[in-house]
Design a protein around this motif. Structure first.
Motif, PDB file in Angstrom:
ATOM      1  N   LEU A 219      65.813 -34.863  34.825  1.00  0.00           N
ATOM      2  CA  LEU A 219      66.837 -35.208  35.814  1.00  0.00           C
ATOM      3  C   LEU A 219      68.232 -34.864  35.306  1.00  0.00           C
ATOM      4  O   LEU A 219      69.102 -34.456  36.089  1.00  0.00           O
ATOM      5  CB  LEU A 219      66.735 -36.690  36.161  1.00  0.00           C
ATOM      6  CG  LEU A 219      65.496 -37.095  36.962  1.00  0.00           C
ATOM      7  CD1 LEU A 219      65.414 -38.610  37.082  1.00  0.00           C
ATOM      8  CD2 LEU A 219      65.513 -36.457  38.352  1.00  0.00           C
ATOM      9  N   GLU A 220      68.472 -35.020  34.004  1.00  0.00           N
ATOM     10  CA  GLU A 220      69.767 -34.636  33.457  1.00  0.00           C
ATOM     11  C   GLU A 220      69.991 -33.131  33.587  1.00  0.00           C
ATOM     12  O   GLU A 220      71.093 -32.681  33.930  1.00  0.00           O
ATOM     13  CB  GLU A 220      69.858 -35.072  31.996  1.00  0.00           C
ATOM     14  CG  GLU A 220      69.949 -36.586  31.822  1.00  0.00           C
ATOM     15  CD  GLU A 220      69.785 -37.037  30.394  1.00  0.00           C
ATOM     16  OE1 GLU A 220      69.863 -38.258  30.138  1.00  0.00           O
ATOM     17  OE2 GLU A 220      69.572 -36.173  29.513  1.00  0.00           O
ATOM     18  N   LEU A 256      62.164 -26.664  38.120  1.00  0.00           N
ATOM     19  CA  LEU A 256      62.308 -27.036  36.717  1.00  0.00           C
ATOM     20  C   LEU A 256      60.940 -27.384  36.144  1.00  0.00           C
ATOM     21  O   LEU A 256      60.239 -28.244  36.696  1.00  0.00           O
ATOM     22  CB  LEU A 256      63.262 -28.222  36.556  1.00  0.00           C
ATOM     23  CG  LEU A 256      64.729 -27.951  36.929  1.00  0.00           C
ATOM     24  CD1 LEU A 256      65.006 -28.349  38.363  1.00  0.00           C
ATOM     25  CD2 LEU A 256      65.677 -28.690  35.985  1.00  0.00           C
ATOM     26  N   LEU A 257      60.574 -26.720  35.042  1.00  0.00           N
ATOM     27  CA  LEU A 257      59.272 -26.919  34.406  1.00  0.00           C
ATOM     28  C   LEU A 257      59.447 -27.014  32.893  1.00  0.00           C
ATOM     29  O   LEU A 257      60.272 -26.293  32.313  1.00  0.00           O
ATOM     30  CB  LEU A 257      58.320 -25.768  34.737  1.00  0.00           C
ATOM     31  CG  LEU A 257      57.952 -25.547  36.207  1.00  0.00           C
ATOM     32  CD1 LEU A 257      57.117 -24.282  36.356  1.00  0.00           C
ATOM     33  CD2 LEU A 257      57.205 -26.752  36.765  1.00  0.00           C
ATOM     34  N   THR A 258      58.665 -27.859  32.259  1.00  0.00           N
ATOM     35  CA  THR A 258      58.649 -27.970  30.804  1.00  0.00           C
ATOM     36  C   THR A 258      57.217 -27.852  30.308  1.00  0.00           C
ATOM     37  O   THR A 258      56.267 -28.254  31.000  1.00  0.00           O
ATOM     38  CB  THR A 258      59.231 -29.313  30.330  1.00  0.00           C
ATOM     39  OG1 THR A 258      58.479 -30.383  30.924  1.00  0.00           O
ATOM     40  CG2 THR A 258      60.690 -29.444  30.720  1.00  0.00           C
ATOM     41  N   ASP A 296      60.188 -27.853  25.826  1.00  0.00           N
ATOM     42  CA  ASP A 296      60.351 -29.299  25.794  1.00  0.00           C
ATOM     43  C   ASP A 296      61.622 -29.633  26.574  1.00  0.00           C
ATOM     44  O   ASP A 296      62.317 -28.747  27.103  1.00  0.00           O
ATOM     45  CB  ASP A 296      60.413 -29.824  24.360  1.00  0.00           C
ATOM     46  CG  ASP A 296      61.456 -29.104  23.510  1.00  0.00           C
ATOM     47  OD1 ASP A 296      62.504 -28.695  24.064  1.00  0.00           O
ATOM     48  OD2 ASP A 296      61.240 -28.926  22.294  1.00  0.00           O
ATOM     49  N   LEU A 297      61.949 -30.928  26.634  1.00  0.00           N
ATOM     50  CA  LEU A 297      63.107 -31.355  27.419  1.00  0.00           C
ATOM     51  C   LEU A 297      64.410 -30.828  26.844  1.00  0.00           C
ATOM     52  O   LEU A 297      65.347 -30.501  27.589  1.00  0.00           O
ATOM     53  CB  LEU A 297      63.143 -32.888  27.496  1.00  0.00           C
ATOM     54  CG  LEU A 297      62.047 -33.534  28.345  1.00  0.00           C
ATOM     55  CD1 LEU A 297      62.149 -35.052  28.264  1.00  0.00           C
ATOM     56  CD2 LEU A 297      62.152 -33.074  29.792  1.00  0.00           C
ATOM     57  N   ASN A 298      64.504 -30.739  25.535  1.00  0.00           N
ATOM     58  CA  ASN A 298      65.731 -30.235  24.920  1.00  0.00           C
ATOM     59  C   ASN A 298      65.981 -28.787  25.337  1.00  0.00           C
ATOM     60  O   ASN A 298      67.101 -28.413  25.699  1.00  0.00           O
ATOM     61  CB  ASN A 298      65.631 -30.340  23.399  1.00  0.00           C
ATOM     62  CG  ASN A 298      66.910 -29.868  22.714  1.00  0.00           C
ATOM     63  OD1 ASN A 298      68.001 -30.361  22.982  1.00  0.00           O
ATOM     64  ND2 ASN A 298      66.780 -28.872  21.842  1.00  0.00           N
ATOM     65  N   GLU A 299      64.917 -27.956  25.319  1.00  0.00           N
ATOM     66  CA  GLU A 299      65.075 -26.568  25.738  1.00  0.00           C
ATOM     67  C   GLU A 299      65.348 -26.457  27.229  1.00  0.00           C
ATOM     68  O   GLU A 299      66.092 -25.571  27.671  1.00  0.00           O
ATOM     69  CB  GLU A 299      63.826 -25.768  25.366  1.00  0.00           C
ATOM     70  CG  GLU A 299      63.674 -25.535  23.875  1.00  0.00           C
ATOM     71  CD  GLU A 299      62.542 -24.583  23.542  1.00  0.00           C
ATOM     72  OE1 GLU A 299      62.408 -24.226  22.357  1.00  0.00           O
ATOM     73  OE2 GLU A 299      61.803 -24.195  24.473  1.00  0.00           O
ATOM     74  N   LEU A 300      64.781 -27.362  28.017  1.00  0.00           N
ATOM     75  CA  LEU A 300      65.062 -27.344  29.452  1.00  0.00           C
ATOM     76  C   LEU A 300      66.544 -27.619  29.717  1.00  0.00           C
ATOM     77  O   LEU A 300      67.173 -26.954  30.548  1.00  0.00           O
ATOM     78  CB  LEU A 300      64.194 -28.380  30.169  1.00  0.00           C
ATOM     79  CG  LEU A 300      64.356 -28.446  31.692  1.00  0.00           C
ATOM     80  CD1 LEU A 300      63.830 -27.176  32.331  1.00  0.00           C
ATOM     81  CD2 LEU A 300      63.640 -29.668  32.259  1.00  0.00           C
ATOM     82  N   LYS A 301      67.106 -28.570  28.996  1.00  0.00           N
ATOM     83  CA  LYS A 301      68.523 -28.881  29.175  1.00  0.00           C
ATOM     84  C   LYS A 301      69.397 -27.731  28.689  1.00  0.00           C
ATOM     85  O   LYS A 301      70.431 -27.433  29.299  1.00  0.00           O
ATOM     86  CB  LYS A 301      68.873 -30.182  28.439  1.00  0.00           C
ATOM     87  CG  LYS A 301      68.223 -31.416  29.058  1.00  0.00           C
ATOM     88  CD  LYS A 301      68.601 -32.678  28.323  1.00  0.00           C
ATOM     89  CE  LYS A 301      70.071 -33.002  28.457  1.00  0.00           C
ATOM     90  NZ  LYS A 301      70.412 -34.311  27.875  1.00  0.00           N
ATOM     91  N   ALA A 535      60.936 -39.523  45.694  1.00  0.00           N
ATOM     92  CA  ALA A 535      61.650 -38.248  45.826  1.00  0.00           C
ATOM     93  C   ALA A 535      63.018 -38.417  46.473  1.00  0.00           C
ATOM     94  O   ALA A 535      63.989 -37.763  46.071  1.00  0.00           O
ATOM     95  CB  ALA A 535      60.800 -37.258  46.624  1.00  0.00           C
ATOM     96  N   SER A 536      63.117 -39.304  47.452  1.00  0.00           N
ATOM     97  CA  SER A 536      64.410 -39.487  48.123  1.00  0.00           C
ATOM     98  C   SER A 536      65.445 -40.081  47.178  1.00  0.00           C
ATOM     99  O   SER A 536      66.637 -39.775  47.279  1.00  0.00           O
ATOM    100  CB  SER A 536      64.244 -40.368  49.361  1.00  0.00           C
ATOM    101  OG  SER A 536      63.737 -41.645  49.008  1.00  0.00           O
ATOM    102  N   ASP A 537      65.022 -40.942  46.237  1.00  0.00           N
ATOM    103  CA  ASP A 537      65.956 -41.492  45.250  1.00  0.00           C
ATOM    104  C   ASP A 537      66.487 -40.389  44.344  1.00  0.00           C
ATOM    105  O   ASP A 537      67.683 -40.347  44.029  1.00  0.00           O
ATOM    106  CB  ASP A 537      65.262 -42.568  44.414  1.00  0.00           C
ATOM    107  CG  ASP A 537      64.828 -43.771  45.238  1.00  0.00           C
ATOM    108  OD1 ASP A 537      65.526 -44.083  46.224  1.00  0.00           O
ATOM    109  OD2 ASP A 537      63.804 -44.388  44.911  1.00  0.00           O
ATOM    110  N   TYR A 538      65.603 -39.490  43.917  1.00  0.00           N
ATOM    111  CA  TYR A 538      66.055 -38.365  43.105  1.00  0.00           C
ATOM    112  C   TYR A 538      67.015 -37.490  43.901  1.00  0.00           C
ATOM    113  O   TYR A 538      67.997 -36.962  43.353  1.00  0.00           O
ATOM    114  CB  TYR A 538      64.853 -37.532  42.646  1.00  0.00           C
ATOM    115  CG  TYR A 538      63.842 -38.286  41.824  1.00  0.00           C
ATOM    116  CD1 TYR A 538      64.231 -39.111  40.770  1.00  0.00           C
ATOM    117  CD2 TYR A 538      62.475 -38.189  42.098  1.00  0.00           C
ATOM    118  CE1 TYR A 538      63.290 -39.809  40.014  1.00  0.00           C
ATOM    119  CE2 TYR A 538      61.537 -38.880  41.346  1.00  0.00           C
ATOM    120  CZ  TYR A 538      61.940 -39.692  40.304  1.00  0.00           C
ATOM    121  OH  TYR A 538      61.017 -40.375  39.570  1.00  0.00           O
TER     122      TYR A 538
END
Length: 754
Positions: A219-220, A256-258, A296-301, A535-538
């Protein structure tokens, strides 16, 4: 009776339109407009859509004045579309005094006449409608539509600026385009195309896709991208939806995929690091997917941050980020869209040079838009200094010509435009010495504008008004050779202002995203999600970050996302809390700090007593009775969405903005309100209740302050807000000074007596 013709008043609107078309006359305004609805799909992938002149920037109806009055708007066509058919559905009216044989209205596209509209006497002075076909060959990526009145009211000598020479073009007139798609390459060098096209004036609508329930890290990364797209969309606005585990059936999207995450139907390649790709949408041959991946999440960011801050360096269908240095920390108030606070700012840095020049006796406004930090402190201030430098063609004689200065359509000042020769010889020589090589006179004025006249979103407007002297019948000849300009090196300076504001202030949040946007990358902001978000909250989260990106012009690369259970880990940040239904435990934990509560159909609101205190602030005996008027509880089955601000219970001086709804489906109402220019104006105070298109704002009794004034200025301001304390302090100070003087004089007297 056979063969009879019904009178015009007995016809329906459609029949009047049909008769007018058959006679080759303008169509009445109330006639129905026949055509494909805006955005409707046609065979072969073509589509038809409509844009009003108001959407293109005409805030008011276009006024055409004089013998050759002209006005218009720019428009553009997406890079991935080509126009196959275009028409202008014009709503207009014209003066009954126009001579039909000599007068008409020209429709001009890119300096070429696309059509001419006659002005017959029988339809003069009424609201009319007419369709004009525009040849597609005249339309380019960036085009301009002009409406030109060629007007005459007599066959003899006439006054070129006579009041009877007018035509009015409604800003509800419509440009309708039928376009066919063009296939763009899968090339990152085209970014932000096709996901956002600056040529498109319509709001951006872009879905985000996750393989399943996203983590806070995902999400970040998505928040950085949504705020980037929000900054690109700017005035258009941006809407983001979220899909879990499913690619949209049509159009383009961000995915977005990890790790090993996959989506049905999408053959995503394995990656060896932070990767950005553009691939076709398997469900839509004309759609594209912006694929952001990491192991991983770090690479996604890293991939998301590299894309949002350095997309210009990417090319090819796929790019792997091999090195990405940490972004430098942002300084407070350095948002690219905000007016810098470290010194004077040149007008040339706020507007393009060509927009600072106008010509003709009825020129358009020179507009300079700017955003100011919402927490500028202007107490006892003389105003924001503006060093205004301007040029104009000297008047042939001294008259009433002026340069009018407005802010957001509010008058500020009028500066006289002088003649080339006035007064004695020495004065005339000094003035002529200032003449520029192009024959215009240069002037410089220092003006000050009160801070309260400049809200966070402001527009300086300069209008050259020329007085045309009347010389008599057959002698009025207009030489339309006048020019005016605002020099690009004119400056505005807000560097002398402190940052200090009373909170909560939802107007600052709704207009500028403050206090979160104090740092453009939102590095001191944490978003707290509800339990078990859907999904609506996101989607609400992404839309709120897009709103802040539109304010700052910078992606939210530093935002933190946490669940409610981890809120203590971000106690040193400003908090944006989302709550849908009964899924946010912080509403219970912080109930004593909240000005409201929503529990199903039961709602409680705290009302302000500030109005009573303003009337009787001196009556301390009323304090114990005020509490009894502060609460209101109701029970109803309506969907209530609330935006509330209060000081963080976790850290003094930190702020919380809570976006909450008693029903999960109602949380999106807050996003709609923030995108609606009329509704945003009503969001203020400490909390606002949103019900559909209605916004009710209330103010709390308690305030806290954010910012710093320095010890001396703060002491002055603090005492000015408390007159009784100031009186007591003055008396105590006088007594202390008198005591010191008395003791000093007594000691001096004793020394003299000895």
């Amino acid at each position: 009776m056979v063969g009879s013709v019904a009178p015009a008043w007995a016809l329906t609107a459609a029949e009047r339109a049909e008769r007018a078309e058959a006679a080759g006359k303008p169509v009445p305004l109330d006639a129905p407009i026949i055509g494909t609805p805006g955005g409707a799909s046609l065979p072969g992938g073509s589509r038809t859509y409509q844009v009003t002149l108001k959407q293109l920037g005409a805030l008011y109806p276009l006024q055409l004045r004089g013998i050759e009055g002209s006005n218009g708007v720019p428009f553009s066509i997406r890079a991935d579309e080509i126009v196959t058919r275009a028409k202008l559905k014009l709503n207009y009216a014209y003066s009954p005094a126009l001579v039909p044989e000599l007068s008409h209205i020209n429709v001009i596209v890119n300096e070429e006449v696309a059509g001419t509209i006659p002005v017959p006497k029988e339809t003069a002075g009424t609201n009319l409608s007419r369709e004009i076909d525009i040849p597609p060959r005249l339309i380019t990526e960036f085009s301009r539509l002009n409406l030109q009145l060629i007007g005459h009211y007599t066959m003899q000598c006439e006054d070129p600026a006579h009041s009877s020479l007018w035509a009015n073009i409604s800003n509800n007139s419509v440009l309708e385009f039928t376009v066919s798609p063009l296939s763009l390459e899968n090339d990152l060098a085209l970014l932000p195309l096709p996901f956002f096209d600056r040529r498109d004036v319509r709001p951006l609508s872009l879905p985000f896709v996750f393989s399943g329930t996203p983590t806070t890290g995902s999400l970040e990364a998505a928040g950085a991208l949504s705020s980037w797209f929000g900054a690109l969309a700017g005035y258009r606005g941006a809407a983001f939806s979220v899909s879990l585990g499913q690619i949209p059936q049509t159009g383009s999207a961000v995915v977005l995929l990890t790790g090993t995450e996959r989506l049905p139907g999408l053959n995503a390649p394995a990656v060896a690091g932070p990767t950005v790709s553009i691939v076709p949408n398997p469900n839509d041959a004309r759609g594209k997917l912006l694929l952001v991946q990491g192991r991983d999440l770090n690479e996604l960011k890293i991939a998301a941050n590299a894309l949002s801050t350095g997309s210009q360096a990417l090319s090819g269908q796929t790019a792997t980020i091999t090195q990405f240095a940490d972004l430098k920390p942002r300084r407070p108030y350095d948002a690219p869209n905000w007016l810098p606070t470290d010194g004077p700012v040149k007008f040339g840095d706020l507007a393009q040079a060509q927009t600072l020049n106008v010509s003709g006796y009825s020129p358009d406004l020179i507009r300079i838009s700017m955003r100011l930090p919402p927490d500028l402190f202007g107490w006892r201030d003389k105003g924001i200094p503006i060093d205004l430098r301007y040029r104009y063609t000297p008047r042939p004689a001294t008259d009433k010509s002026t340069l009018n200065i407005n802010i957001n359509q509010q008058f500020v000042a009028a500066l006289p435009l002088f003649a080339a020769e006035r007064g004695g010889g020495n004065q005339a020589q000094r003035l002529m010495a200032k003449l520029m090589p192009d024959g215009t006179a240069a002037s410089q004025r220092d003006i000050r504008i009160p801070l309260f006249k400049l809200p966070s979103q402001s527009q300086l407007q300069f209008h050259y008004y020329y007085d045309m002297a009347k010389q008599g019948d057959c002698k009025d000849v207009i030489l339309d050779n006048v020019k005016g300009a605002i020099e690009p090196d004119s400056t505005i300076d807000i560097s002398g202002y402190k940052h200090f504001i009373a909170m909560p202030d939802l107007a600052a949040f709704s207009n500028s995203g403050f206090p979160f946007t104090r740092l453009a990358d939102l590095s001191e902001t944490a978003v707290v999600l509800p339990d078990a978000p859907v999904a609506s909250d996101y989607g609400v989260y992404l839309n709120l970050l897009g709103h802040m990106g539109e304010s700052t012009g910078y992606p939210a690369t530093g935002v933190t996302v946490v669940p409610a259970q981890q809120v203590d880990s971000v106690a040193d940040k400003d908090l944006l809390v989302l709550s849908s239904g009964a899924k946010q435990p912080l509403l219970t934990q912080w109930s004593s700090s909240l000005p409201f509560s929503l529990d199903g159909n039961t709602k409680r609101f705290e009302l302000s007593d500030l109005v009573y205190r303003a009337v009787s602030w001196w009556d301390s005996s009323r304090a114990d009775r005020m509490v009894q008027r502060k609460q209101l509880s109701v029970t109803s089955n309506s969907t209530d969405t609330v935006i509330a601000g209060f000081e963080s219970p976790l850290a003094s001086g930190r702020s919380v903005v809570l976006v909450s709804s008693n029903q999960a489906a109602g949380l999106g109402d807050a996003v709609v309100a923030l995108r609606d220019a009329d509704m945003v104006k009503q969001i203020q105070g400490s909390f606002a209740v949103i019900r559909g298109k209605q916004v009710n704002s209330l103010v709390a009794d308690s305030n806290y302050y954010v910012g710093s004034l320095g010890p001396v200025l703060y002491a002055q301001w603090f005492l000015s807000q408390r007159p009784l304390l100031l009186l007591v302090a003055s008396i105590v100070s006088a007594v202390l000074v008198a005591a010191v003087l008395y003791l000093t004089l007594r000691a001096r007297a004793r020394r003299r007596l000895k």
